[in-house]
Write a protein that holds these residues in place. Structure first.
Motif, PDB file in Angstrom:
ATOM      1  N   PHE A   1       1.282   3.312  -3.245  1.00  0.00           N
ATOM      2  CA  PHE A   1       0.139   3.995  -3.829  1.00  0.00           C
ATOM      3  C   PHE A   1      -0.249   5.207  -2.990  1.00  0.00           C
ATOM      4  O   PHE A   1      -0.058   5.217  -1.779  1.00  0.00           O
ATOM      5  CB  PHE A   1      -1.050   3.043  -3.936  1.00  0.00           C
ATOM      6  N   GLN A   2      -0.817   6.206  -3.653  1.00  0.00           N
ATOM      7  CA  GLN A   2      -1.253   7.404  -2.948  1.00  0.00           C
ATOM      8  C   GLN A   2      -2.549   7.119  -2.206  1.00  0.00           C
ATOM      9  O   GLN A   2      -3.542   6.696  -2.801  1.00  0.00           O
ATOM     10  CB  GLN A   2      -1.470   8.555  -3.925  1.00  0.00           C
ATOM     11  N   ARG A   3      -2.534   7.341  -0.906  1.00  0.00           N
ATOM     12  CA  ARG A   3      -3.731   7.156  -0.094  1.00  0.00           C
ATOM     13  C   ARG A   3      -4.681   8.327  -0.298  1.00  0.00           C
ATOM     14  O   ARG A   3      -4.239   9.453  -0.452  1.00  0.00           O
ATOM     15  CB  ARG A   3      -3.351   7.077   1.375  1.00  0.00           C
TER      16      ARG A   3
ATOM     17  N   GLU B   1     -11.692   7.800  -4.855  1.00  0.00           N
ATOM     18  CA  GLU B   1     -10.273   7.597  -4.582  1.00  0.00           C
ATOM     19  C   GLU B   1     -10.043   6.293  -3.814  1.00  0.00           C
ATOM     20  O   GLU B   1      -9.061   5.585  -4.063  1.00  0.00           O
ATOM     21  CB  GLU B   1      -9.706   8.784  -3.801  1.00  0.00           C
TER      22      GLU B   1
ATOM     23  N   PHE C   1      -7.768   3.065  -4.822  1.00  0.00           N
ATOM     24  CA  PHE C   1      -6.739   2.618  -3.880  1.00  0.00           C
ATOM     25  C   PHE C   1      -6.908   1.135  -3.546  1.00  0.00           C
ATOM     26  O   PHE C   1      -5.942   0.371  -3.559  1.00  0.00           O
ATOM     27  CB  PHE C   1      -6.804   3.472  -2.610  1.00  0.00           C
TER      28      PHE C   1
ATOM     29  N   ALA D   1       0.819  -1.208   0.000  1.00  0.00           N
ATOM     30  CA  ALA D   1       0.000   0.000   0.000  1.00  0.00           C
ATOM     31  C   ALA D   1       0.852   1.256   0.000  1.00  0.00           C
ATOM     32  O   ALA D   1       0.414   2.306  -0.456  1.00  0.00           O
ATOM     33  CB  ALA D   1      -0.941   0.004   1.197  1.00  0.00           C
TER      34      ALA D   1
END
Length: 73
Positions: A5-7, A27, A31, A2
């Protein structure tokens, strides 16, 4: 994984909550698909609450959930 990846940003409750929720939901779906698609749905729900922010967790505690209905065929 995780961390690659951009939270999503936390949910903002002091503005247009409906629009902010819509953005968070989009979003979050991206995600989860990218980083956590192999996780159980319950785990994904906890990830959503964790990302949303502490106020979201507090509000979720007040929800009353209906029991899941099962039908026999």
């Amino acid at each position: 994984m995780a961390g690659e990846f951009q939270r999503p940003d936390p949910l903002v409750f002091d503005e247009n909550i409906a629009e902010n929720w819509h953005i968070l939901e989009q979003e979050f779906d991206i995600f989860i698909a990218a980083a956590h698609r192999d996780k159980p749905r319950r785990t994904q729900a906890f990830i959503l609450l964790n990302l949303a922010d502490p106020e979201a967790i507090e509000r979720e505690r007040s929800f009353v959930y209906a029991q899941e209905l099962t039908y026999e065929i």
